[in-house]
Design an enzyme around this catalytic site. Structure first.
Site, PDB file in Angstrom:
ATOM      1  N   GLU A   1       0.798  -1.235   0.000  1.00  0.00           N
ATOM      2  CA  GLU A   1       0.000   0.000   0.000  1.00  0.00           C
ATOM      3  C   GLU A   1       0.833   1.288   0.000  1.00  0.00           C
ATOM      4  OE1 GLU A   1      -2.918  -0.403   3.146  1.00  0.00           O
ATOM      5  OE2 GLU A   1      -3.342  -2.465   2.591  1.00  0.00           O
TER       6      GLU A   1
ATOM      7  N   ASN B   1       2.035  -5.190  -3.097  1.00  0.00           N
ATOM      8  CA  ASN B   1       0.657  -5.525  -2.753  1.00  0.00           C
ATOM      9  C   ASN B   1      -0.145  -4.269  -2.452  1.00  0.00           C
ATOM     10  OD1 ASN B   1      -1.310  -7.666  -2.045  1.00  0.00           O
ATOM     11  ND2 ASN B   1      -1.149  -6.859   0.034  1.00  0.00           N
TER      12      ASN B   1
ATOM     13  N   GLU C   1      -6.060 -10.749  -0.947  1.00  0.00           N
ATOM     14  CA  GLU C   1      -6.750 -10.565   0.345  1.00  0.00           C
ATOM     15  C   GLU C   1      -8.267 -10.509   0.164  1.00  0.00           C
ATOM     16  OE1 GLU C   1      -5.317  -7.209   2.535  1.00  0.00           O
ATOM     17  OE2 GLU C   1      -3.224  -7.554   2.035  1.00  0.00           O
TER      18      GLU C   1
ATOM     19  N   ASP D   1     -12.136 -10.442   0.155  1.00  0.00           N
ATOM     20  CA  ASP D   1     -13.366 -10.611   0.919  1.00  0.00           C
ATOM     21  C   ASP D   1     -14.427  -9.745   0.246  1.00  0.00           C
ATOM     22  OD1 ASP D   1     -11.617  -9.083   3.689  1.00  0.00           O
ATOM     23  OD2 ASP D   1     -12.492  -8.045   1.955  1.00  0.00           O
TER      24      ASP D   1
ATOM     25  N   HIS E   1     -10.437  -6.318  -1.643  1.00  0.00           N
ATOM     26  CA  HIS E   1     -11.403  -6.042  -0.568  1.00  0.00           C
ATOM     27  C   HIS E   1     -12.536  -5.253  -1.209  1.00  0.00           C
ATOM     28  CE1 HIS E   1      -8.780  -7.404   2.656  1.00  0.00           C
ATOM     29  NE2 HIS E   1      -7.829  -6.553   2.303  1.00  0.00           N
TER      30      HIS E   1
HETATM   31  O1  G3I Z   1      -4.883 -10.993  18.805  1.00  0.00           O
HETATM   32  C1  G3I Z   1      -4.462  -9.829  19.539  1.00  0.00           C
HETATM   33  C2  G3I Z   1      -5.072  -9.847  20.928  1.00  0.00           C
HETATM   34  O2  G3I Z   1      -4.529 -10.959  21.651  1.00  0.00           O
HETATM   35  C3  G3I Z   1      -4.732  -8.536  21.637  1.00  0.00           C
HETATM   36  O3  G3I Z   1      -5.371  -8.517  22.891  1.00  0.00           O
HETATM   37  C4  G3I Z   1      -5.226  -7.370  20.784  1.00  0.00           C
HETATM   38  C5  G3I Z   1      -4.914  -6.036  21.401  1.00  0.00           C
HETATM   39  O4  G3I Z   1      -3.535  -5.802  21.299  1.00  0.00           O
HETATM   40  O5  G3I Z   1      -4.566  -7.411  19.496  1.00  0.00           O
HETATM   41  C6  G3I Z   1      -4.915  -8.595  18.793  1.00  0.00           C
HETATM   42  O6  G3I Z   1      -4.219  -8.575  17.562  1.00  0.00           O
HETATM   43  C7  G3I Z   1      -4.759  -7.684  16.596  1.00  0.00           C
HETATM   44  C8  G3I Z   1      -5.056  -8.511  15.341  1.00  0.00           C
HETATM   45  O7  G3I Z   1      -5.467  -7.666  14.255  1.00  0.00           O
HETATM   46  C9  G3I Z   1      -6.106  -9.575  15.575  1.00  0.00           C
HETATM   47  O8  G3I Z   1      -7.344  -8.956  15.838  1.00  0.00           O
HETATM   48  C10 G3I Z   1      -3.701  -6.635  16.284  1.00  0.00           C
HETATM   49  O9  G3I Z   1      -3.524  -5.811  17.410  1.00  0.00           O
HETATM   50  C11 G3I Z   1      -4.154  -5.801  15.102  1.00  0.00           C
HETATM   51  O10 G3I Z   1      -3.100  -4.920  14.706  1.00  0.00           O
HETATM   52  C12 G3I Z   1      -4.452  -6.727  13.916  1.00  0.00           C
HETATM   53  O11 G3I Z   1      -4.953  -5.940  12.835  1.00  0.00           O
HETATM   54  C13 G3I Z   1      -4.676  -6.469  11.515  1.00  0.00           C
HETATM   55  C14 G3I Z   1      -4.360  -5.263  10.626  1.00  0.00           C
HETATM   56  O12 G3I Z   1      -4.142  -5.695   9.272  1.00  0.00           O
HETATM   57  C15 G3I Z   1      -3.103  -4.531  11.101  1.00  0.00           C
HETATM   58  O13 G3I Z   1      -2.005  -5.416  11.056  1.00  0.00           O
HETATM   59  C16 G3I Z   1      -5.890  -7.224  10.973  1.00  0.00           C
HETATM   60  O14 G3I Z   1      -6.066  -8.437  11.703  1.00  0.00           O
HETATM   61  C17 G3I Z   1      -5.704  -7.549   9.505  1.00  0.00           C
HETATM   62  O15 G3I Z   1      -6.889  -8.107   8.953  1.00  0.00           O
HETATM   63  C18 G3I Z   1      -5.317  -6.312   8.698  1.00  0.00           C
HETATM   64  O16 G3I Z   1      -5.002  -6.742   7.403  1.00  0.00           O
HETATM   65  C19 G3I Z   1      -4.691  -5.713   6.432  1.00  0.00           C
HETATM   66  C20 G3I Z   1      -3.560  -6.221   5.567  1.00  0.00           C
HETATM   67  O17 G3I Z   1      -2.428  -6.530   6.347  1.00  0.00           O
HETATM   68  C21 G3I Z   1      -3.223  -5.202   4.482  1.00  0.00           C
HETATM   69  N1  G3I Z   1      -4.415  -4.882   3.674  1.00  0.00           N
HETATM   70  C22 G3I Z   1      -5.549  -4.411   4.483  1.00  0.00           C
HETATM   71  C23 G3I Z   1      -5.916  -5.445   5.538  1.00  0.00           C
HETATM   72  C24 G3I Z   1      -7.124  -5.001   6.342  1.00  0.00           C
HETATM   73  O18 G3I Z   1      -6.819  -3.855   7.078  1.00  0.00           O
END
Ligand code: G3I
Length: 351
Positions: free
Chosen positions: A164, A206, A272, A274, A242
């Site tokens: 991105e 990506n 990715e 959905d 997305h």
């Molecule tokens: O699982 C932990 C949990 O144990 C903890 O208590 C909580 C608070 O810290 O965090 C949880 O992890 C989070 C995780 O998502 C699971 O929910 C992370 O903090 C959070 O940063 C993470 O966000 C991810 C986000 O990217 C940022 O990395 C999303 O899952 C993920 O779907 C999203 O994916 C992005 C792609 O990488 C790039 N393209 C867009 C896409 C959607 O935003």
């Protein structure tokens, strides 16, 4: 200039698909009864020649229902967040690879391939990086890529090296901390460093919003063509996909964009996917049908494009999606296949 290598993706994928279709993977251990996965087929075993993937989280691997579907359906694994910079290096120089290692170990146990996601993204910069001077950011940037790509050297099929980096309106590069402090060349630098650290990995750019023909995809095309012209090792482009079933990019425009990237000698993948449906008018069934059509028609575009080597869904159950308040995936929250699943199965089966 064509890509550096022309990986025998079709052979590799078919070999794995054939193996898993013969029940090559170990039976998932499940202390609690797992609802029978109906014998309606398996996305990775259609003989499509494409890798079929999903984003996963290490913590879900101990869930029997999650594992049963994951083992059966997918042969290409992406860490949803646990191989990103902010998840690995929460403090300078202190790196925790345990979650990523668990994901790679799971994939290895299934004969699945892994895509690393993602080395450089403004959305996953550790908090301590933001305040660094340009000189210190350069050091941290290079150390991060060398350490993480080096840690997984030889174990991944590909990396999303940069994620991105193009502005949403296609006017130029996104004004991230990397661009501000390292200059526009940070993208080329990241790809070169990743290749040095893992020469066998396929290296992808990506992004989202550049799936079809338009200003953003034009800028992405120009970006990767420019990298090739500089001799930068780049192998492909990930189209995140997305989307919403209501007002999605057209098949013709997505196909044309895939084809022009392929004409550069690059691989493409759907990285990715959905499909949101909350804004689709009508009954629940109408929403589910629209979702099935979107999944079917877009996955079919990848099936039809020789240089589209993989399709990855951003999760597979509505129980675990980043899109709060919608139901964008192939299985519902009770791990039951939705019409969308059968749309993907049909597309991968050539129907
Ligand atoms: O699982 C932990 C949990 O144990 C903890 O208590 C909580 C608070 O810290 O965090 C949880 O992890 C989070 C995780 O998502 C699971 O929910 C992370 O903090 C959070 O940063 C993470 O966000 C991810 C986000 O990217 C940022 O990395 C999303 O899952 C993920 O779907 C999203 O994916 C992005 C792609 O990488 C790039 N393209 C867009 C896409 C959607 O935003």
């Amino acid at each position: 200039m064509t890509a550096r290598r022309t990986p025998a993706m079709g052979f590799v994928a078919c070999a794995m698909i054939a193996w898993s279709a013969c029940g090559g993977g170990p039976a998932p251990s499940s202390p609690t009864p797992v609802p029978p996965v109906s014998d309606a087929g398996s996305l990775k075993a259609t003989g499509s020649g494409k890798l079929v993937g999903t984003a996963i989280q290490a913590g879900f691997l101990s869930d029997a229902r999650y594992r049963a579907v994951l083992d059966r359906e997918f042969n290409y694994i992406t860490a949803e967040y646990q191989m990103k910079w902010d998840a690995i290096e929460t403090s300078p120089g202190v790196r925790d690879f345990s979650a990523g290692d668990a994901i790679v170990a799971y994939a290895d146990s299934q004969g699945a391939r892994v895509k690393g996601h993602t080395l450089i993204w403004h959305g996953s910069v550790p908090s301590w990086v933001g305040g660094l001077s340009a000189a210190d950011l350069r050091i941290a940037f290079e150390s991060h890529i060398r350490a993480v790509a080096g840690h997984y050297r030889g174990r991944l099929l590909a990396w999303d090296v940069v994620n991105e980096a193009v502005a949403d309106d296609g006017s130029g590069l996104r004004d991230t901390v990397f661009r501000q402090k390292l200059g526009d060349g940070y993208i080329a630098d990241a790809f070169r460093l990743a290749h040095e650290a893992d020469p066998q990995a396929l290296l992808f750019y990506n992004d989202y919003g550049g799936e079809d023909m338009g200003a953003k995809s034009n800028r992405i095309y120009d970006l990767v063509k420019g990298l090739q012209a500089q001799g930068v090792p780049v192998d492909g482009v990930g189209l995140q996909m997305h989307i919403s079933a209501n007002g999605r990019p057209s098949d013709a425009s997505i196909s044309a964009n895939m084809a022009r990237l392929a004409s550069l000698g690059l691989l493409v993948n759907i990285s990715e996917m959905d499909v949101r449906i909350n804004n689709v008018a009508g009954s629940t069934q109408a929403r589910l049908d629209a979702q099935k059509s979107a999944y079917h028609d877009i996955v079919r575009l990848c099936v039809m494009e020789p240089k589209c080597h993989a399709v990855t869904f951003w999760g597979f159950t509505d129980a675990h999606t980043w899109i709060v308040g919608d139901t964008p995936l192939l299985y519902d929250a009770q791990y039951v296949r939705k019409p969308a699943y059968f749309g993907v199965l049909d597309a991968l089966s050539g129907r």
